[in-house]
Structures are given as C-alpha cells and as structure tokens.
Design an enzyme around this catalytic site. Structure first.
Site, mmCIF file in Angstrom:
data_model
loop_
_atom_site.group_PDB
_atom_site.id
_atom_site.type_symbol
_atom_site.label_atom_id
_atom_site.label_comp_id
_atom_site.label_asym_id
_atom_site.label_seq_id
_atom_site.Cartn_x
_atom_site.Cartn_y
_atom_site.Cartn_z
ATOM 1 N N ASP A 1 33.663 43.997 44.337
ATOM 2 C CA ASP A 1 34.091 44.698 43.427
ATOM 3 C C ASP A 1 34.703 44.603 44.776
ATOM 4 O O ASP A 1 35.495 45.917 45.026
ATOM 5 C CB ASP A 1 33.598 45.951 42.374
ATOM 6 C CG ASP A 1 34.707 46.125 41.835
ATOM 7 O OD1 ASP A 1 35.634 45.844 41.641
ATOM 8 O OD2 ASP A 1 33.900 46.085 40.643
ATOM 9 N N HIS A 2 36.178 43.898 44.487
ATOM 10 C CA HIS A 2 37.099 44.315 45.318
ATOM 11 C C HIS A 2 38.483 45.754 45.306
ATOM 12 O O HIS A 2 39.105 46.094 45.529
ATOM 13 C CB HIS A 2 38.154 43.072 45.441
ATOM 14 C CG HIS A 2 38.959 43.039 43.543
ATOM 15 N ND1 HIS A 2 38.730 42.661 42.687
ATOM 16 C CD2 HIS A 2 40.859 43.112 44.315
ATOM 17 C CE1 HIS A 2 40.179 42.498 42.320
ATOM 18 N NE2 HIS A 2 40.736 42.615 42.340
ATOM 19 N N HIS B 1 35.481 46.975 37.456
ATOM 20 C CA HIS B 1 36.489 47.686 38.346
ATOM 21 C C HIS B 1 36.447 49.140 37.522
ATOM 22 O O HIS B 1 36.804 49.931 38.175
ATOM 23 C CB HIS B 1 37.423 46.823 38.213
ATOM 24 C CG HIS B 1 37.306 45.414 38.309
ATOM 25 N ND1 HIS B 1 36.382 44.942 39.679
ATOM 26 C CD2 HIS B 1 38.086 44.045 37.805
ATOM 27 C CE1 HIS B 1 37.116 43.685 39.994
ATOM 28 N NE2 HIS B 1 37.878 43.140 39.033
#
Ligand code: BG6
Length: 488
Positions: free
Chosen positions: A179-180, A242
C-alpha cells in the site's frame, strides 16, 4: 545528505514492465536508489512483459520514460547511463505454460545466491497465474519474495482467492502487499511522532481528542483508467486500503517493538474494532458523490460520465463517519473523505483536540488545538496552538502553527514512497506491508458498507469538478457541530 542502509545484491523481476506503474514509479524509484549508491553493482532489474522487445529496446524505453517521470533525477549522465546496464528484458506471456518460461529461468539461474524478488505490476487477474507459473518453473526458491499491488480483489471473497493462490507458492513471510501510502514520509513520521515523543502519547485518546479527519483529495480525474475505476469506485480504490491504513496508524496502540508483526497485529486490532456501517446508518454516516463538469485550477474539466463514456452510479467521492470501538477511542469520530477532481491535490490527517473545559478568555476566543499531518503536497507537521497576539490594548488570541515542515527543517529531497518500499522488500522488512489478515479485515468492513449502499440504493450526489465535494459532505460534520479543516 540523507543516510541510507545498504541492501544486499538482488535480482528484481518486474512483471508488467512496460506498464504505467513500472515506468512512472518503479524504474524512477530504482534509479534514485541507484544514484544514491544504495543498489549494489551486482544487482539486476529484469523487466518482463509480453511485448516483442529486447534488452536494448527496453533500456531505451526506460531511458525515455525517465525524461517524462524523473526529469530532474540525473545530474551525472554517465551514472544514469550506468543504471541502464543493470536493466534487462525477458519476454514472457504470463499465461503461457511454465515450459515457456525457460528464458527467464536461465537469466535468473545466473544470479543464484542473490535476493530474488518478483514484483507483479500487472492486472490483479494475473497474480495467481504468475505465482503458479513461478512455482511450476522452479523459480520460487525458498528465499525469493513476491510483491503485489492493490487492488487485491474487489471484496473479501475475491481477496481470499488471490491470497490463497499466492499463498500456495509463497508463504506469508515472503509476500509483500504494497500500500504505497505506507511508504510516504509523513505516514512513517506519524509513528515517530507518536512513539518517540513522550509528550504526545498521554494526549492521544478520547480524553483530549475531539475527532480525527483524514482527507485524500485529488485534482485528477480517472485519466486512462476508466475501465478499472468504473468497476471499483472510491471506496474500493482508496478507502479500503489507503485511508484505512492511515486510520490504523493514527489509532493503533503502541506496538511492543518496530517488528513487522508487532505493528501489523496492532493495526489488525484497530480494523477489528472499526464500527461497521449498516443500511440503517448509511444515509446518516456516509456520502457518495460523483463529479460533474466544472473548473479545476481554472481549466474546464469534464464530468465523470463524460470521461467514462456512460452514465453509471460509481462513486468518485466518499465521505464517511466511523468510530473505533475500543477504550482509547470510544466516542471519537473518525471522518474520512476522498475524491477525484476536487479543487486541489491535498492529503492530510487532522487531529482536533477538545476545547478547554472553561473558556476563561471568552467563548470562542481560542480555537481548538489541531495537529495537522500533511502527506502531500508540502509534506510536514504543524501543531496549531493559541498564542497572545503581541501588542498592548486588550488581550487578543491567535492560533499559530508550530511548523515542522521537513523541506526547510531538514533540507532533503523527499523520496518517493516506492523508493523506500522497494528497498524494504530487498531487505526483507515487512513492517510497511499489509498482512493477509489486515486485508481481510479491511475488506470485511468495506463489504458491509458496500452491501449497505446496495440495500439503500440511490445515485451518488453530484459535485462540481474543482469543488470540495457534494454539500452533503459538509453537512455530515455540520450535524455534529464540526467542520472539515479546509485551507481558505
Ligand atoms: C492509487 C489509486 O492507489 O492511489 C489511484 O488507485 C490514486 O486512483 C492514487 O490516484 C493516489 O496516489 P497518490 O500517491 O498520488 O496520492
């Protein structure tokens, strides 16, 4: 000059190497790490795709995309050219039988002894197939790792199927679910702020905090991803991953250590305590929106239906009021909001503290304290405190920010989230990656809300491109006597 921890030599295989994510994010991130000397010279990055390319032409593609996506990266052209010497290409059709993976296998066998990483930057529909083929072709050695991007499924059942398929080849300790948002500087700083400062922790609870807001606003529309996005919508695309991850880091209990499982177990507890929203609450606690034509940054922007070429009910905006039902947070609302084609790109977490118990300077004279963690743009942390305005003639109070903006304070370039995350994969550090049970818990919460929306029906509320979302989003907080913290 920022310091960094060297990583061992590696072979990184990027599936979907000619795709947008690889060229826009992964190769520029690797280039930056290479230029900083973090990538050992024996390392290789092997791009894999179906296209009829060879290594020379693929290097050219990576070189050209650098001009587009990392135009300022290269001060020393010779060093940048050297980066390309570490890039290779192998043509593989992911759905072809394992026997056709011989070329890739031969290339990888040359690199025995190095860390081996498979990065699946492909459509999620290929995740399981690729994992299986890697197993059948004997490439998934006991120490090799797999990296997958979101979306992992579109609901709990499909996420489980993907995780089962991958898990049959790579065990949990070798599976890196990206999950950047967890790689963003401010997000990691949130953990440092909370657990490296004695000052913060005693204030971090329902005793002093009134509510929390998490906003991820984007000015872009769906760009070239209409097909994917229209089947997904903002809840699946942004909230399930996110925004919930950000919420977890705000709400988690102090982990016993920075060990990956210690952190992930605490995040899981938050997700398990997150109140579900059912059909009877959906109207009062959520707002779905979809953008119409408008002006973004002074430029005319089309409406969503026009962009995707049809009228649909997909939400491009969502605002949610939820709560974490545990001792620390009971009664503290968490307001989440995300949308496309809003007035500006801005992601931040606002922790708003309670009013003082007695307003001795007069009702409303002092604004509530706020801790604002800005993820983008202008990453940084500001603590809003009340101070006396200087000067004689009455006592006037003004809210002023205590500013810890990194750029001025530490004068470093902000690394992109992928730089940090890719190096963590090479090091084998899973702290910033989602464990399988976290993904399940997040889907289980999102599935309940999706089912509630289905039961309630109705269309998303319209909002003009370039605005802060539908007016109902402001009302969601207004009903509680609160307001979104939006800059003037
Ligand atoms: C992705 C979503 O995960 O995150 C996109 O699929 C979104 O729709 C993107 O635009 C936002 O990432 P960032 O880092 O630009 O805030």
């Amino acid at each position: 000059m920022a310091e960094f921890i060297p990583v061992p030599a590696f072979d990184l295989v990027v599936f979907g190497a000619t795709g947008d994510l690889a060229l826009r994010k992964l190769f520029p991130a690797l280039l930056h790490r290479f230029l900083d000397g973090q990538i050992p010279p024996q390392s290789r990055i092997i791009g894999v795709a179906r296209s009829e390319l060879d290594t020379g032409r693929f290097r050219q593609l990576v070189h050209e995309s650098r001009g587009k996506f990392a135009p300022n990266a290269c001060v020393d052209e010779a060093k940048c050219a050297d980066f390309l010497n570490h890039v290779e290409y192998a043509r593989v059709d992911a759905s072809a039988p394992a026997s056709e993976w011989r070329g890739l296998a031969d290339t990888l066998n040359d690199g025995a002894g190095k860390a081996r990483i498979f990065y699946l930057s492909t459509a999620p529909g290929l995740f399981v197939t690729i994992a299986q083929r890697l197993g059948e072709a004997g490439l998934a050695t006991p120490t090799s790792r797999i990296v997958v991007e979101k979306p992992i499924g579109r609901d709990l059942a499909s996420a489980r199927a993907i995780n089962d398929g991958i898990g049959a080849v790579f065990d949990e300790g070798r599976t890196f679910r990206i999950d950047h948002y967890l790689g963003k500087e401010t997000v990691q700083n949130l953990l440092v702020l909370r657990f490296a400062n004695m000052l913060v922790e005693p204030l971090w609870s329902r005793a002093t905090i009134d509510h929390v807001q998490i906003t991820v606003a984007e000015d872009l529309g769906v760009e070239g991803r209409a097909d994917y996005y229209d089947k997904s919508g903002a809840l699946r695309d942004m909230v399930q991953n996110h925004l919930l991850q950000l919420l977890c880091l705000v709400a988690l209990e102090p982990p016993n250590s920075m060990d990956a499982d210690a952190i992930r177990t605490e995040k899981l507890k938050v997700l398990s305590a997150l109140r579900r929203i059912d059909a009877k609450d959906a109207a009062a606690k959520t707002v779905r929106g979809q953008y119409r034509a408008g002006l973004v940054g002074g430029q005319p922007a089309r409406g969503y239906a026009d962009e995707v070429g049809k009228a649909t009910r997909t939400e491009t905006f969502v605002a949610i009021k939820t709560e974490v039902d545990n001792w620390r947070w009971a009664g503290v609302p968490f307001y989440l909001r995300t949308g496309k084609r809003m007035g500006e790109r801005r992601s931040e977490i606002v922790v708003q503290f309670k009013d003082t118990p007695v307003p001795i300077f007069g009702a409303g004279a002092a604004a509530p304290n706020r801790l604002v963690l800005r993820l983008q743009p202008d990453e940084g942390v500001r603590l809003w405190l009340n101070m006396k305005e200087p000067g004689p003639g009455g006592l006037r109070i003004k809210a002023a920010p205590l500013d810890l903006t990194f750029a001025e304070e530490f004068s470093v370039r902000y690394p992109d989230a992928y730089e940090r995350l890719l190096m963590d994969v090479v090091r084998g550090n899973l702290s910033l990656f989602m464990r399988r049970d976290e993904v399940d818990a997040a889907w289980s919460w999102a599935d309940a809300l999706l089912a509630a929306w289905d039961a309630v029906g109705g269309d998303p509320q319209p909002y003009a491109a370039g605005s802060n979302g539908p007016t109902q989003s402001a009302l969601l907080l207004d009903r509680d006597g609160r307001a979104w913290w939006d800059p003037e």
